[in-house]
Design an enzyme around this catalytic site. Structure first.
Site, PDB file in Angstrom:
ATOM      1  N   HIS A 184      27.368 123.579  69.426  1.00 43.66           N
ATOM      2  CA  HIS A 184      27.778 123.318  70.807  1.00 43.66           C
ATOM      3  C   HIS A 184      27.020 124.165  71.824  1.00 43.66           C
ATOM      4  O   HIS A 184      27.420 124.238  72.981  1.00 43.66           O
ATOM      5  CB  HIS A 184      29.286 123.523  70.980  1.00 43.66           C
ATOM      6  CG  HIS A 184      30.093 122.808  69.950  1.00 43.66           C
ATOM      7  ND1 HIS A 184      30.172 121.436  69.893  1.00 43.66           N
ATOM      8  CD2 HIS A 184      30.835 123.277  68.914  1.00 43.66           C
ATOM      9  CE1 HIS A 184      30.935 121.087  68.867  1.00 43.66           C
ATOM     10  NE2 HIS A 184      31.340 122.175  68.264  1.00 43.66           N
TER      11      HIS A 184
ATOM     12  N   LYS B 295      39.700 124.228  81.834  1.00 49.74           N
ATOM     13  CA  LYS B 295      39.323 122.865  81.441  1.00 49.74           C
ATOM     14  C   LYS B 295      40.526 121.932  81.492  1.00 49.74           C
ATOM     15  O   LYS B 295      40.411 120.771  81.891  1.00 49.74           O
ATOM     16  CB  LYS B 295      38.709 122.878  80.043  1.00 49.74           C
ATOM     17  CG  LYS B 295      37.309 123.482  79.972  1.00 49.74           C
ATOM     18  CD  LYS B 295      36.762 123.385  78.566  1.00 49.74           C
ATOM     19  CE  LYS B 295      35.298 123.823  78.491  1.00 49.74           C
ATOM     20  NZ  LYS B 295      35.113 125.225  78.840  1.00 49.74           N
TER      21      LYS B 295
ATOM     22  N   GLU C 123      40.628 117.175  72.106  1.00 50.37           N
ATOM     23  CA  GLU C 123      40.051 115.887  72.497  1.00 50.37           C
ATOM     24  C   GLU C 123      39.553 115.133  71.274  1.00 50.37           C
ATOM     25  O   GLU C 123      39.203 115.740  70.253  1.00 50.37           O
ATOM     26  CB  GLU C 123      38.870 116.089  73.451  1.00 50.37           C
ATOM     27  CG  GLU C 123      39.236 116.622  74.806  1.00 50.37           C
ATOM     28  CD  GLU C 123      38.026 116.774  75.711  1.00 50.37           C
ATOM     29  OE1 GLU C 123      38.228 116.857  76.926  1.00 50.37           O
ATOM     30  OE2 GLU C 123      36.892 116.812  75.203  1.00 50.37           O
TER      31      GLU C 123
ATOM     32  N   ARG D  29      29.061 127.460  88.890  1.00 47.44           N
ATOM     33  CA  ARG D  29      28.017 128.493  88.952  1.00 47.44           C
ATOM     34  C   ARG D  29      26.666 127.834  88.753  1.00 47.44           C
ATOM     35  O   ARG D  29      26.574 126.619  88.550  1.00 47.44           O
ATOM     36  CB  ARG D  29      28.240 129.528  87.852  1.00 47.44           C
ATOM     37  CG  ARG D  29      28.355 128.874  86.467  1.00 47.44           C
ATOM     38  CD  ARG D  29      28.348 129.871  85.347  1.00 47.44           C
ATOM     39  NE  ARG D  29      28.728 129.291  84.066  1.00 47.44           N
ATOM     40  CZ  ARG D  29      27.926 128.581  83.280  1.00 47.44           C
ATOM     41  NH1 ARG D  29      26.691 128.324  83.656  1.00 47.44           N
ATOM     42  NH2 ARG D  29      28.356 128.107  82.122  1.00 47.44           N
TER      43      ARG D  29
END
Length: 652
Positions: free
Chosen positions: A235, A116, A200, A292
């Site tokens: 999440h 990421k 973040e 994917r």
């Protein structure tokens, strides 16, 4: 096109790939762990090879063994599904080195997007909007803490190599950051073998919108529109839909073109998903790219009429994309609900056990069930506890919602606790029904979505009593016997969500019964039962319900929902009294990760005592009240089974 395909995965995605491969005339080769020896995907494949023991690290993550099986079986290609090795650049390269086609992007693209942090640095150079945060390589805990303090709270810690909600924590204040970081790293390491993280700013009321992209080896790239995956808990996605409600044509084009640009920037080939987070004002930010096929790909298939697995196989075989961007269009609306073995009333704790009875809704052009299990199979602690994906389609969103509720109402699962009732409440909630979507929807409406059980559900109680009478299972009562020209009575002592529920049954000579509930209301009825179907004649109505028995419990399924009744265990109170409120047991099978409370030292109610890891997620046991831990029964690293005594907690 390939003649043979090895599927390096399990469960519903393996079954899904087998279905398309069979339509294309491709021989399928399954690989399985010991836990999956009799699984549905193993039975569906043309041939199957054993990998090893149940843990994924000893089976589905053994790249060298999978490649050896590919060689021995003559597989020309390997489809990795999602999870496991699907985004492992080393595995993709090993396939290429072995002369086996990897059904996915080139290793370089996986490597570029697999981290990421690296992906966000790449997108930053490409001028794709990013959420403010730290995406660098420095991983010192104190340094990361300072970065979080500079961003300002709340912040989101995310595993750099993560996905599926694993290795992710929201931190509300600076003091909580060290513990959250440590937990996030443990979970990331267990799930992905990589404990690096990024930090973040946590956006308020964001929507999670992802774009399905496809690219071929001839340089063509298209997007197959968007999916809204905003409805999440911890999440992890719960409901997904396509297209995203309220999406304008201009915004769809902007996001689609940005996603294609991201794919082209890394030389992408195959199916991929570019995930964005969008604010209420329409601004969107790149989050990550999943290299994917996604779990939620069926909703895209339903609105486009395309088979994305077939697209994957054709592109991997060197063929061009089946359609151009101009030829793709959106037809109707689709919603996917993930049916999980879990208990929403216990913070969505995963459940294990045998699927004693399993009856999904009937499939049609508008109702689809993707599953990897059949009746009699077991949900084990080794893998994700998904039972199935239920996908519905409608001409518009309102019709899709109506079909979703009807299909959920028809679902029957016995043997494990499921989230089906919760999904019905969620889909019917005004916020979701009116498309007021954001990632905090479930948390914000927690009390409405997870209400306490009503004290006395009259109609289900009547049906339960009638069902017990017909099956002769009202055990803790006297035998009815025979009376000459007289009515006779008995009392059924049922249980409902831990509360006693006494129903007095008066038998009449004409075969009818009068049932008297605790509120003294009386109901005259007759009933018959054929297999699981119960028919009751009550007050001029003919009512139908499914009545399923498992152990000492009756499951009553009505269109309004499921109610579960039990006969009280006369030994339960004695067993509980031995330990009172101080004996904590394992709510599920797992491994002890951490012991957090020093023995004998006082803690407050809600203080964390122990962390269990199960199904690659961490679950924290907390103090039931003020007091102290008197004894731990397991050490860090030890495995525990469900119901095991974990610790003694002493209340004042």
């Amino acid at each position: 096109m390939f003649r043979s395909l090895l599927i390096a995965n399990r469960g519903e995605i393996a079954c899904r790939i087998i279905r398309t491969a069979r339509q294309l005339g491709i021989r399928t080769i399954a690989v399985y762990s010991d836990a999956d020896a009799n699984a549905r995907f193993v039975r569906l494949a043309d041939e199957a090879w054993r990998l090893g023991p149940a843990p994924a690290r000893d089976s589905y993550l053994r790249a060298e063994l999978i490649l050896d099986i590919a060689r021995q079986s003559g597989a020309e290609a390997i489809h990795p599904g999602y999870g496991f090795l699907s985004e492992n650049a080393e595995f993709a390269q090993a396939c290429a080195d072995a002369g086996v086609v990897f059904v996915g992007p080139p290793p370089s693209a996986i490597a570029a997007m697999g981290s990421k942090s690296a992906a966000k640095q790449l997108m930053e150079r490409a001028q794709v909007p990013l959420v403010p945060g730290y995406h660098g390589d420095e991983q010192d805990a104190d340094f990361l803490h300072r970065q979080a303090d500079q961003i300002d709270y709340p912040v989101l810690i995310k595993a750099s190599a993560g996905g599926g909600g694993k290795g992710m924590r929201i931190v509300e204040r600076s003091a909580d950051f060290p513990d959250a970081l440590a937990s996030c790293r443990r979970e990331a390491s267990a799930s992905f073998g990589d404990d690096r993280v990024l930090i973040e700013r946590y956006l308020q009321k964001p929507r999670h919108i992802e774009i399905q992209v496809f690219a071929d080896s001839q340089g063509h790239t298209v997007y197959l529109f968007e999916r809204d995956c905003s409805v999440q808990r911890r999440h992890q996605k719960v409901l997904e839909e396509a297209p995203a409600p309220g999406m304008s044509a201009e915004r769809r084009r902007d996001m689609g073109e940005a996603a294609c640009a991201a794919a082209r920037a890394v030389g992408y080939v195959g199916a991929g998903t570019v995930e964005f987070i969008a604010e209420p004002d329409g601004r969107f930010y790149f989050m990550e790219m999943n290299t994917r096929l996604q779990v939620e790909h069926p909703v895209t298939e339903m609105i486009t009429g395309q088979d994305l697995v077939a697209w994957q196989l054709r592109v991997a075989a060197g063929e061009p994309l089946p359609l151009s961007q101009e030829a793709l269009g959106i037809h109707g609306h689709a919603i996917e609900a993930r049916i999980y073995a879990e208990d929403p009333d216990r913070d969505f704790l995963p459940a294990t056990g045998q699927l004693v009875y399993l009856r999904p809704p009937a499939e049609s052009d508008s109702v689809r069930v993707d599953t990897g299990v059949q009746q009699g199979d077991a949900i084990t602690p080794y893998y994700d506890p998904m039972i199935a994906k239920l996908i519905v389609w409608g001409q518009d969103r309102a019709q899709a919602l109506a079909r979703l509720d009807s299909a959920l109402a028809d679902y029957r699962v016995l043997g494990v606790t499921t989230n089906i009732a919760f999904l019905r409440r969620l889909a019917a909630h005004p916020s979701f029904a009116q498309a007021d979507l954001d990632t905090g929807l479930i948390a914000r409406h927690h009390a409405e979505l997870l209400p306490p059980a009503s004290a006395q559900p009259a109609l289900p109680a009547l049906l339960a009593a009638a069902c017990w009478q017909l099956t002769g299972e009202a055990r803790h009562t006297a035998h009815p016997g025979w009376r000459l020209n007289a009515e006779w009575q008995r009392t059924l002592h049922l249980g409902y969500h831990g509360h006693p529920l006494a129903v007095r049954v008066t038998h009449h000579a004409d075969g009818r019964w009068t049932l008297t509930l605790p509120d003294n209301s009386q109901h005259v009825l007759s009933a018959e039962r054929h297999a699981s179907q119960l028919t009751v004649h009550l007050a001029g109505q003919r009512l139908h319900a499914d009545c399923l028995q498992h152990n000492d419990a009756l499951h009553i399924y009505l269109p309004e929902g499921l109610s579960v009744f039990t006969l009280p265990n006369p030994y339960a109170a004695e067993a509980d009294a031995q330990h009172g409120d101080t004996h904590l047991k394992a709510p599920m099978p797992g491994r002890v990760v951490a012991l957090l409370a020093p023995l004998g030292e006082p803690v407050e109610k809600g203080a964390p005592l122990m962390i269990l890891e199960a199904m690659k997620m961490e679950h924290t046991l907390v103090a039931p009240g003020p007091g102290h831990v008197a004894a731990f029964y397991f050490a860090v690293g030890e495995q525990v089974s469900e119901g095991s005594d974990l610790l003694d907690f002493v209340l004042p």
